[in-house]
Design an enzyme around this catalytic site. Structure first.
Site, PDB file in Angstrom:
ATOM      1  N   GLU A   1       4.143   5.024  -0.689  1.00 23.15           N
ATOM      2  CA  GLU A   1       3.286   5.672  -1.701  1.00 23.15           C
ATOM      3  C   GLU A   1       2.118   5.821  -0.884  1.00 23.15           C
ATOM      4  O   GLU A   1       1.825   7.148  -0.603  1.00 23.15           O
ATOM      5  CB  GLU A   1       3.310   4.254  -2.900  1.00 23.15           C
ATOM      6  CG  GLU A   1       2.535   4.979  -3.950  1.00 23.15           C
ATOM      7  CD  GLU A   1       2.424   4.030  -5.165  1.00 23.15           C
ATOM      8  OE1 GLU A   1       1.791   4.189  -6.180  1.00 23.15           O
ATOM      9  OE2 GLU A   1       3.357   3.148  -5.063  1.00 23.15           O
TER      10      GLU A   1
ATOM     11  N   GLU B   1      -2.041  -6.741  -4.814  1.00 22.81           N
ATOM     12  CA  GLU B   1      -1.844  -5.721  -6.008  1.00 22.81           C
ATOM     13  C   GLU B   1      -1.825  -6.377  -7.371  1.00 22.81           C
ATOM     14  O   GLU B   1      -2.352  -5.690  -8.184  1.00 22.81           O
ATOM     15  CB  GLU B   1      -0.734  -4.605  -5.734  1.00 22.81           C
ATOM     16  CG  GLU B   1      -0.566  -3.691  -6.789  1.00 22.81           C
ATOM     17  CD  GLU B   1       0.665  -2.814  -6.350  1.00 22.81           C
ATOM     18  OE1 GLU B   1       0.566  -1.419  -6.927  1.00 22.81           O
ATOM     19  OE2 GLU B   1       1.447  -3.371  -5.673  1.00 22.81           O
TER      20      GLU B   1
END
Length: 907
Positions: free
Chosen positions: A496, A760
């Site tokens: 990503e 995260e």
């Protein structure tokens, strides 16, 4: 190379004899070469040992070859910057600028610095884009032998190519500059020596619109006679894998990398030699068999080319480079500091887990690569390095959260006894490295982690008496370093690594306390501007590589929040002038779709309060709150820019949104729809409630926290606001309980379980369930670390008044509490360094404060006995430098001029 996250040099005020200017910068960079503007901003910071000292006037002179080209004259101003006001500067020119500052007593001190301009005009480029000719040579060369590793994804990556050009110099060299860029990633050398220390250049921009070039001084690398300039060229973001792994997420911009460079050599007689990329360059495959930012790199030492960029090398077997012509329409000079290796992290342990297989622990999750020492390998022996952030329960490497990013490097030995391997064109997010195929015993001394990130100047430090809080700040710093790699990314490890806009705007205030990020975010915002759609929507990801996602609440609002925040912190009005069209078009886009002023239409993906815990914040509430925030900042920008009509119109629109928000989302008891922590935090932080509803909202917020035994539920949109809002409304101790909490979910929970970066997800790993969802589970992400702003602003007490720009009007208001017995912070504001240090001991509070010249401060001294407060042993009313004094039940409040202060008070 730094060895830690250290503040830049600043004068020790105790050693100064008067007002001193330091940290002279051009376009916010220290002695840059190759700037791209003919009217640059020149700025400086100030320090002084004397209370009340100020810059009474300044004077700037700009010189070229000792001849003055501009003189500002003496300006009776406190400003610590000036825009070059003379005739436009010329291309490819060295300049010296001299700064003189005069203090209140008339004493003058002078400092100087240098800068150089780049290529201002397209016709100054003689270079052509060059590439490997894949039409006549296979796109992918066959492996040297069956040992060469290639996964399916790696098999689609072109091997980096080596390019060289030999040329003669018959005249002495006065100055030599290399202007270089690539569609891809490059690394240059001259006469066998590497040029510069930049990494992953030219960095990631929207190459369809903007390609930055870098400038290097290579004067000392050239010599009389034959010279060689060489480059290695890899795919990088241009044609490598970016984002989620399908083939559509490689080749975003092009299918093969290309190189462009121009060496300009100036001679003492005024003549000039130009060596530019064109069909006269030759190229060849080398030892790097493949290289990709996500997939990794493979190096076969048996194929090393020797001194390929040195004079005398036999390049007769090299092929001419393909000449693509000289379209330079997208080129711009680099405006921000590049990615560099900033620190080496030695391995802390090595565990043998199989035959010739080891797990190396660096002790720190980071973004970068490994330098491996190999001893005693046979020619052709292959060593594999896999990277991961965590270990499984059995001690093996955890890689499921990487998704399809291989994050694997390979080294094939040439059998040279002692060899070193360090990849060039890849970067990994990792703490652990699995080394497979190593000959003999691998020791900790054989492995070093090399930390890579954009080399933004460090601006702040925070420390306190609690080790857990210090670890949290360390985790936040490392998260910032690992995710500020050319652009602000969401993670450095998986497939990503994208510039999600909400993540960036939410973390920006924390980021700016820790590093000077004006040019970093300015460069990124330029890509946001070119990605704005014709209707005015903003993509979720910048640079824009994911289609179909535009205009998401909180994400697209980066269009207004980022420029206004940068303006408030750094005071550069040019930020708003550049961003104004983007801001206006964005809020108009939302308004057109939602004429009733409740933002429920055209919300794109609408992620809500992303990764909140166990609750669902009303999405219409969140969206409308952000709509109001964007309109508020757009109106404020219009006022700054002197756009009276626009300021009035957007100000009126904000009032209407506020009224609509209250009517839609606030009930008769002052509860917000959904009754979630973030649902209260957003309107409280954004000023959307009247006084009665405001007080009720605070009570409902605290009640929710108490029902949950003071446990948070906030996701990305709410977490940065939680502790500041609690502190603002008198609940600092609740905020401290959240800070110290180590139950799930909390910052402390991850730290208790070994985190060295911010996770995260709150549930990235839990004792109950183990690892969180592998589809999205980064252990290095900065969004939930946005609590760092509160640590600097409220715990240490360094902030600015709501009307202040560039920290000119400081608010020094520490809030001692929790388990802390002391806290201290330093922050480099645009005018100079401000510091605070408070300590609690035996019922006494001690507070030290330093205010830089050019700023004033309102100092709040927390105490249970305001009459007990003294300054250096004297009552406040007698203290030199304090301009006002007021006392409340819990605080003594003083106005203060620049200087250093030492307060004591009973607690």
């Amino acid at each position: 190379m730094t060895t830690d996250w250290v503040l830049s040099d600043a004068p020790n005020t105790a050693e100064l004899t008067g007002l001193t200017a330091y940290d002279l910068r051009c376009e916010y960079r220290a002695e840059p070469i190759g700037i791209g503007t003919a009217r640059p901003r020149l700025s400086w910071r100030l320090a002084s040992p004397a209370r009340g000292d100020r810059q009474d006037a300044f004077r700037v002179r700009v010189l070229r070859d000792g001849v003055r080209v501009w003189d500002s004259g003496w300006r009776p101003e406190w400003e610590t910057y000036v825009d070059h006001g003379g005739a436009p500067l010329t291309s490819q020119t060295n300049y010296v600028w001299q700064l003189s500052v005069r203090d209140a007593a008339g004493e003058v001190r002078t400092a100087e610095a240098t800068f150089a301009t780049g290529l201002f005009h397209d016709d100054e480029w003689e270079a052509h884009w060059i590439e490997h000719d894949y039409e006549t040579d296979p796109y992918f060369e066959p492996p040297v032998d069956r040992q060469e590793p290639r996964t399916v994804r790696q098999a689609t990556i072109a091997p980096p190519r080596h390019y060289r050009r030999s040329f003669e110099l018959t005249r002495p060299v006065r100055r030599a500059r290399l202007y270089a860029t690539a569609h891809g990633l490059y690394q240059f050398s001259a006469n066998g020596r590497r040029i510069g220390n930049d990494e992953l250049t030219p960095g990631w921009t929207d190459y369809r619109e903007r390609v930055t070039y870098q400038t290097y001084d290579v004067t000392d690398l050239l010599r009389a006679g034959e010279n060689v300039i060489g480059a290695v060229l890899g795919e990088g973001w241009w044609s490598g894998y970016v984002g989620w792994d399908t083939r559509s997420h490689a080749h975003h911009y092009g299918k093969k990398p290309q190189l462009l460079a121009q060496l300009v050599v100036d001679h003492p007689d005024g003549s000039r030699t130009v060596v530019a990329t064109d069909g006269r360059w030759v190229e060849h495959a080398g030892p790097i068999r493949f290289a990709d930012l996500l997939m990794g790199e493979s190096y076969d030492a048996r194929l090393a080319l020797g001194d390929w960029s040195s004079p005398g090398y036999d390049a007769s077997g090299w092929a001419p480079a393909g000449d693509l012509g000289g379209d330079v329409s997208t080129l711009i000079a680099a405006t921000t500091d590049p990615v560099r290796v900033t620190q080496d992290v030695p391995a802390v342990s090595v565990s043998k887990v199989g035959e010739a297989r080891f797990i190396v622990d660096l002790g720190q999750n980071l973004a970068g690569r490994v330098r491996l020492r190999v001893r005693g390998a046979q020619a052709g022996q292959r060593i594999r390095l896999r990277h991961g952030e965590m270990l499984q329960a059995d001690g093996s490497l955890y890689t499921a959260n990487l998704r399809t990013a291989d994050a694997t490097d390979y080294f094939v030995s040439a059998g040279a006894g002692e060899e070193f391997f360090e990849p060039v064109f890849t970067v990994h997010g990792f703490r652990y490295v699995e080394v497979d195929g190593y000959p003999g015993d691998l020791t900790a001394a054989d492995v070093v982690g090399r930390v890579l990130h954009s080399d933004t100047p460090v601006a702040g430090r925070f420390e306190c008496s609690d080790d857990g809080v210090n670890q949290l700040l360390s985790n936040i710093r490392w998260g910032q370093r690992g995710n500020f790699v050319s652009v602000p990314t969401d993670c450095p490890q998986r497939d990503e690594r994208l510039g999600w806009t909400a993540d960036a705007q939410i973390f920006l205030p924390t980021a700016a306390y820790q590093a000077d990020v004006l040019t970093f975010f300015g460069n990124w915002f330029a890509d946001l501007a070119v990605a704005q759609t014709g209707e005015g929507a903003i993509p979720d990801v910048i640079p824009h590589v994911i289609t179909g996602r535009h205009g998401t609440p909180a994400w697209a609002d980066a269009a207004t929040i980022v420029p206004w925040t940068l303006y408030r912190i750094y005071g550069d009005e040019r930020v708003l002038r550049t961003a104004w069209p983007v801001m206006r078009r964005w809020v108009d886009y939302v308004h057109r779709a939602n004429p009733d002023l409740i933002w429920r239409h055209r919300t794109s993906g609408h992620y809500g309060d992303w990764l909140q815990v166990g609750v669902v914040t009303d999405r219409d509430l969140l969206a409308t709150a952000y709509f109001a925030r964007s309109v508020e900042f757009t109106a404020a920008a219009a006022r700054v820019l002197g756009l009276a009509e626009e300021a009035a119109a957007y100000g009126e629109l904000w009032e209407k949104i506020k009224a609509a928000f209250g009517a839609e989302f606030v009930d008769a008891e002052g509860k917000l729809r959904g009754d979630t922590q973030t649902g209260y935090l957003l309107p409280l932080a954004f000023g959307l409630l009247d006084e009665q509803a405001e007080q009720a909202a605070v009570k409902h917020l605290v009640a929710d926290l108490e029902r949950r035994e003071r446990s948070l539920t906030t996701g990305f949109a709410g977490v940065a606001l939680l502790c500041p809002i609690l502190t603002k409304y008198g609940y600092a101790e609740v905020a401290y309980d959240l800070l110290h909490d180590d139950r799930y979910p909390s910052w402390g929970y991850s730290i208790k379980h070994g985190a060295t970066t911010v996770w995260e997800r709150w549930d990235g790993w839990t004792e109950e369930n183990g690892f969180g969802p592998v589809a999205m589970n980064s252990f290095n992400h900065y969004s939930l670390g946005s609590v760092g702003e509160w640590l600097y602003a409220d715990v240490a007490g360094i902030s600015q008044s709501p009307e202040s720009i560039g920290f000119r009007d400081l608010i020094i208001h520490p809030h001692p509490g929790g388990r802390l017995t002391w806290a201290k912070a330093s922050y480099d504001t645009p005018t100079g360094r401000v510091t605070t240090h408070w300590r609690l001991s035996d019922g006494t509070l001690t507070l030290d404060v330093t205010i830089p010249p050019g700023a004033t401060a309102t100092i709040h001294i927390p105490t249970t006995d305001p009459e007990s407060v003294q300054e250096t042993g004297h009552p406040l009313s007698d203290a030199v430098g304090l301009t006002s004094l007021a006392r409340t039940a819990t605080t003594a409040v003083c106005g203060a001029v620049p200087g250093t202060y030492h307060f004591t008070a009973r607690t």
